[in-house]
Design a protein around this motif. Sequence first.
Motif, mmCIF file in Angstrom:
data_model
loop_
_atom_site.group_PDB
_atom_site.id
_atom_site.type_symbol
_atom_site.label_atom_id
_atom_site.label_comp_id
_atom_site.label_asym_id
_atom_site.label_seq_id
_atom_site.Cartn_x
_atom_site.Cartn_y
_atom_site.Cartn_z
ATOM 1 N N ALA A 162 0.832 -1.208 0.000
ATOM 2 C CA ALA A 162 0.000 0.000 0.000
ATOM 3 C C ALA A 162 0.864 1.255 0.000
ATOM 4 N N GLU A 163 1.921 1.264 0.811
ATOM 5 C CA GLU A 163 2.816 2.421 0.849
ATOM 6 C C GLU A 163 3.490 2.626 -0.503
ATOM 7 N N ARG A 164 3.919 1.534 -1.101
ATOM 8 C CA ARG A 164 4.662 1.644 -2.355
ATOM 9 C C ARG A 164 3.764 2.091 -3.508
ATOM 10 N N THR A 165 2.510 1.669 -3.490
ATOM 11 C CA THR A 165 1.601 1.971 -4.601
ATOM 12 C C THR A 165 0.697 3.164 -4.325
ATOM 13 N N LEU A 222 -8.839 -2.608 -3.001
ATOM 14 C CA LEU A 222 -8.619 -4.059 -2.979
ATOM 15 C C LEU A 222 -7.178 -4.417 -3.327
ATOM 16 N N TYR A 223 -6.553 -3.599 -4.166
ATOM 17 C CA TYR A 223 -5.266 -3.988 -4.749
ATOM 18 C C TYR A 223 -4.203 -4.420 -3.736
ATOM 19 N N PRO A 224 -3.865 -3.620 -2.725
ATOM 20 C CA PRO A 224 -2.776 -4.051 -1.833
ATOM 21 C C PRO A 224 -3.078 -5.345 -1.097
ATOM 22 N N ASN A 225 -4.339 -5.552 -0.746
ATOM 23 C CA ASN A 225 -4.728 -6.799 -0.090
ATOM 24 C C ASN A 225 -4.585 -7.984 -1.041
ATOM 25 N N LEU A 226 -5.034 -7.799 -2.276
ATOM 26 C CA LEU A 226 -4.958 -8.867 -3.264
ATOM 27 C C LEU A 226 -3.506 -9.179 -3.626
ATOM 28 N N ALA A 227 -2.711 -8.137 -3.821
ATOM 29 C CA ALA A 227 -1.309 -8.340 -4.181
ATOM 30 C C ALA A 227 -0.554 -9.039 -3.051
#
Length: 208
Positions: free
Chosen positions: A150-153, A161-166
Amino acid sequence: MAAEDRARMGLRERKKQETRDALSQAAVRLIVERGWSGATEEDIAAAANVSVRTFRNYFSGKAEAVAARHVDRVRRIADELRARPPAEPLWEAAGAAVQQQFAPERDLDRSAPDQAQADSVRLMLTEPALQGELTKAYTTAEAELTAAIAERTGTDPTSDLYPNLAAAALGAAIGAAIAHCLQAERPRPIGQVLRDALHQLTDGLPVP
């Protein structure tokens, strides 16, 4: 806080982490060598050159000591991911961070385990007390990866949803690589299998 005080605090934290690492590594090594009941908390403490009281200050028991190895490794992966060059694509950065923590020179990962070691690790992982601790460890580890991604993106894990999914995908790739190594007829170094897993993940898991 004065610089000297910060330095002392930093040194204390490093020493605490070194003790935690030593205990966790000793727990894994002795249980693999002797079996679950054959390795006591006293044995583990002695192998790490600390007292049993110190062991119990860090861990509630053998199961937590073993599971801590996974949590601490993933925390280092998350820290390395944060430190990678900002312009580096996420999955390249994640792959490099993972590979660094499974590099050949790192303690128990120097080479492929022999069949007896692989069998011992598989047996250790069936221990009911350990399975409960590992479930908690995987949840904690995934949260660490989610925060770093999450910090990086620049995303918010509470609304995106993205950081959780990644993080879930990255954690699954690591877990699948470890399981594959343990189940293979001829054990392979984890680094090789991880590279393959991460390449496939980066490519979008194309059908073989």
